[in-house]
Design an enzyme around this catalytic site. Structure first.
Site, PDB file in Angstrom:
ATOM      1  N   HIS A 162      -9.069   4.181  -1.594  1.00 38.03           N
ATOM      2  CA  HIS A 162      -7.732   3.606  -1.431  1.00 38.03           C
ATOM      3  C   HIS A 162      -7.357   2.731  -2.632  1.00 38.03           C
ATOM      4  O   HIS A 162      -7.217   1.516  -2.499  1.00 38.03           O
ATOM      5  CB  HIS A 162      -7.691   2.808  -0.129  1.00 38.03           C
ATOM      6  CG  HIS A 162      -6.364   2.240   0.236  1.00 38.03           C
ATOM      7  ND1 HIS A 162      -5.161   2.785  -0.202  1.00 38.03           N
ATOM      8  CD2 HIS A 162      -6.031   1.169   1.006  1.00 38.03           C
ATOM      9  CE1 HIS A 162      -4.153   2.067   0.288  1.00 38.03           C
ATOM     10  NE2 HIS A 162      -4.652   1.072   1.007  1.00 38.03           N
TER      11      HIS A 162
ATOM     12  N   CYS B 118       0.812  -1.223   0.000  1.00 40.03           N
ATOM     13  CA  CYS B 118       0.000   0.000   0.000  1.00 40.03           C
ATOM     14  C   CYS B 118       0.843   1.269   0.000  1.00 40.03           C
ATOM     15  O   CYS B 118       0.306   2.369  -0.161  1.00 40.03           O
ATOM     16  CB  CYS B 118      -0.938   0.006   1.200  1.00 40.03           C
ATOM     17  SG  CYS B 118      -2.168  -1.303   1.156  1.00 40.03           S
TER      18      CYS B 118
END
Length: 397
Positions: free
Chosen positions: A344, A81
């Site tokens: 996200h 991420c």
């Protein structure tokens, strides 16, 4: 001695629910990079190197073909991420090392619907196998829930058990970030909820309700990064924001040795990266005005307050009681809405944080503007593990 490095242009797409828009990686890249180039006021031909981040999708070269084919080095970056921030880290280092005067950092992702990491628990070797084992040993077993909310939810449970934080503290973070997103046209969600609605949303893994969890998303973001010489030569001081400090930290043995869920989800990585970045920038956390923090789940925002030094260990929930992390408080955390509400798309998240903080320090964040912002901090973590922290400043010539 390494020279100063500046963000001179940023751009991003709106973050979208997966599949809601008919586009491919080159479309995303063209939109985000085009906006960043227009923001910088330069042509793509000025870019000497490109770093394109994506965890699941396109090679950077192919993604950029519709933007331009200039023969420059294009590197594809994947780092969980923290992929987008890792692309930015490499783009900055190329300039600091004297290898280029203008670079591009791009982040992009097209994601599948559903929980990130579902099915990982059945794999023997994954990017989070150490983390899962340590969590299971520390918590005494595996529960019937997807890996990521379980890992971060267990970190929240540990904080509650050790330090007395309550369900309401985690819910308040979800409430805050959804409220902030109402002023962000790039956010996937722009709905405001009451605190009761946040608390009463479907429970994913206690203490995390659905409205305290980041969604899967599609989208892209880009940043044009330049040397001081390039800023001078092209008269870009009116838009230049300095990356004054930056560091990426990975796991050390203490992430796993005590089987603490808080340590498993990257507390130590965050602490080390923040210290390195702030030391390089010659600032303390009290000097920071605005923060974009990796709130993949509300529990991670709460424990990261402590990792960044905003609160003493075990006292993060006191910041929430004081409403110290929203407008009118000591810091404004996630004015964009954060991952919880902005969305996200893994590869794009770190660059989108950079874009938001660049707009904030320019004084161009519209209704989200943090008054008088001079120093900003970016925190972007990916389990596996990598934590990127950057400190941005309004430059002095």
């Amino acid at each position: 001695m390494a020279g100063r490095v500046f963000v001179v242009g940023v751009g991003m797409t709106k973050f979208e629910k997966p599949g809601s828009r008919d586009w491919e990686y080159p479309d995303m890249a063209k939109e985000a990079v085009g906006k960043a180039l227009a923001d910088a006021g330069i042509a793509y031909e000025k870019v000497e190197q490109a770093y394109a981040g994506s965890m699941y999708g396109s090679m950077g070269q192919r993604a950029l073909y519709e933007t331009g084919m200039t023969g420059i080095p294009v590197m594809t970056v994947a780092n969980a991420c923290a992929t987008g921030s890792s692309a930015l880290f490499l783009a900055r280092n190329a300039i600091r090392g004297g290898l280029a005067d203008c670079t591009l950092a791009l982040g992009m992702e097209k994601m599948q619907k559903g929980s990130l990491g579902a099915g990982m628990e059945s794999s023997k070797v994954t990017i989070i196998d150490h983390h899962l084992r340590a969590m299971v040993e520390g918590r005494g077993g595996w529960e019937a829930a997807a890996p990521m909310p379980q890992m971060f939810g267990n970190a929240g449970r540990e904080h509650m058990e050790k330090y007395g934080s309550q369900l309401e503290h985690f819910a308040w973070i979800g409430w805050k970030n959804h409220k902030h997103s109402t002023n962000n046209p790039y956010a996937q969600f722009q709905d405001e909820y009451t605190l009761e609605e946040i608390q009463n949303a479907p429970m994913i893994f206690e203490p995390l309700t659905k409205l305290q969890c980041s969604p899967t998303s599609d989208g892209a973001a880009a940043a044009i990064v330049a040397s001081e010489r390039f800023v001078d030569e092209h008269d870009l001081w009116d838009r230049a924001i300095e990356i004054a400090g930056q560091y990426i930290s990975t796991d050390t043995p203490d992430s796993f040795e005590d089987k603490s869920s808080i340590n498993v989800v990257g507390f130590g990585c965050s602490q080390r990266a923040a210290k390195k970045a702030m030391d390089e920038a010659e600032v303390a956390i009290d000097d920071v005005d605005v923060i974009e923090l990796h709130d993949c789940f509300s529990a991670n925002e709460l424990i990261t307050y402590e990792a960044l030094g905003m609160a003493e260990i075990g006292e993060a929930h006191k910041l929430i009681d004081a409403q110290a992390t929203t407008y009118g408080g000591k810091w404004v955390v996630n004015p964009s809405g954060g991952l919880i509400s902005k969305g996200h798309p893994l590869g794009a998240t770190g660059i989108a944080q950079c874009a938001e903080l660049t707009w904030q320090l320019r004084g161009k964040a519209d209704a989200r503007q943090v008054e008088g912002a001079q120093v900003a901090l970016q925190h972007n973590i990916g389990l596996g593990s990598a934590c990127a922290v950057a400190v941005y400043k309004k430059p002095t010539r």
